[in-house]
Design an enzyme around this catalytic site. Structure first.
Site, PDB file in Angstrom:
ATOM      1  N   CYS A 192     -84.380 -19.064  29.120  1.00  0.00           N
ATOM      2  CA  CYS A 192     -84.608 -18.137  30.234  1.00  0.00           C
ATOM      3  C   CYS A 192     -83.292 -17.864  30.934  1.00  0.00           C
ATOM      4  O   CYS A 192     -82.496 -18.794  31.132  1.00  0.00           O
ATOM      5  CB  CYS A 192     -85.604 -18.777  31.203  1.00  0.00           C
ATOM      6  SG  CYS A 192     -85.953 -17.773  32.658  1.00  0.00           S
ATOM      7  N   LEU A 193     -83.061 -16.616  31.307  1.00  0.00           N
ATOM      8  CA  LEU A 193     -81.812 -16.267  31.998  1.00  0.00           C
ATOM      9  C   LEU A 193     -81.703 -16.966  33.356  1.00  0.00           C
ATOM     10  O   LEU A 193     -80.613 -17.108  33.890  1.00  0.00           O
ATOM     11  CB  LEU A 193     -81.701 -14.747  32.162  1.00  0.00           C
ATOM     12  CG  LEU A 193     -81.540 -13.956  30.855  1.00  0.00           C
ATOM     13  CD1 LEU A 193     -81.618 -12.459  31.119  1.00  0.00           C
ATOM     14  CD2 LEU A 193     -80.231 -14.315  30.151  1.00  0.00           C
TER      15      LEU A 193
END
Ligand SMILES: [Zn+2]
Length: 165
Positions: free
Chosen positions: A89-90
């Site tokens: 996930c960013l």
């Protein structure tokens, strides 16, 4: 268009429920354009509005053909199968974990003008839909994995497997 700052795990905004989009106006168009540009810059596969600090139900998902899909007020209509794979996930940079997701999903969403449409996704795209939609309910993938790995740990695991063969 502008690149917005991606908020990281630990920021309370990521744990909140997002509100439905009710106005299909210039502000929404700007948000969607910014999400796309921010996602392209970050080299990710999906980005949700709360990840740039906006508590609205809007996400961008890049499908297997490399198209950027804009999903406003998305909901999963149907799902089938199961896949277990690595997810990142960013908002959780440098960490990955194994998460079980459906293998196929059908999603209903609105476009930037408010028109409803349906879209299906398989494999990585199904995973991406599920991941991004859960951001809208204040959930991160890390809640679904037993253990998080750094890229060094993942490399070491691959090496170990190769040595064992
Ligand atoms: Zn995410």
């Amino acid at each position: 268009m502008a690149i917005r700052e991606i908020v990281k795990k630990g920021d309370p905004v990521l744990g909140k429920m997002c509100h439905p989009v009710t106005k299909f106006d210039e502000k929404l168009a700007d948000l969607l354009d910014d999400l796309k540009q921010t996602l392209a810059e970050a080299n990710g596969l999906g980005l949700a509005a709360p990840q740039v600090g906006i508590l609205r139900r809007a996400v961008i998902v890049i499908n297997e053909r490399g198209e950027m899909l804009e999903l406003v007020n998305p909901e999963i209509l149907e799902q089938s199968g199961e896949q277990d794979g690595l997810e990142g996930c960013l908002s959780v940079p440098g960490m990955w974990g194994y998460v079980k997701r459906p293998d196929w999903v059908k999603v209903r969403a609105q476009d930037r003008k408010g028109d409803w449409f349906e879209v299906e996704g398989r494999d990585i795209t199904a995973r991406c839909f599920c991941h991004e939609l859960s951001h809208l309910d204040g959930h991160l993938f890390t809640e679904l994995c037993e253990k998080l790995y750094t890229s060094e740990e993942l490399d070491a695991m691959v090496e170990e497997q190769e040595e064992g063969q």
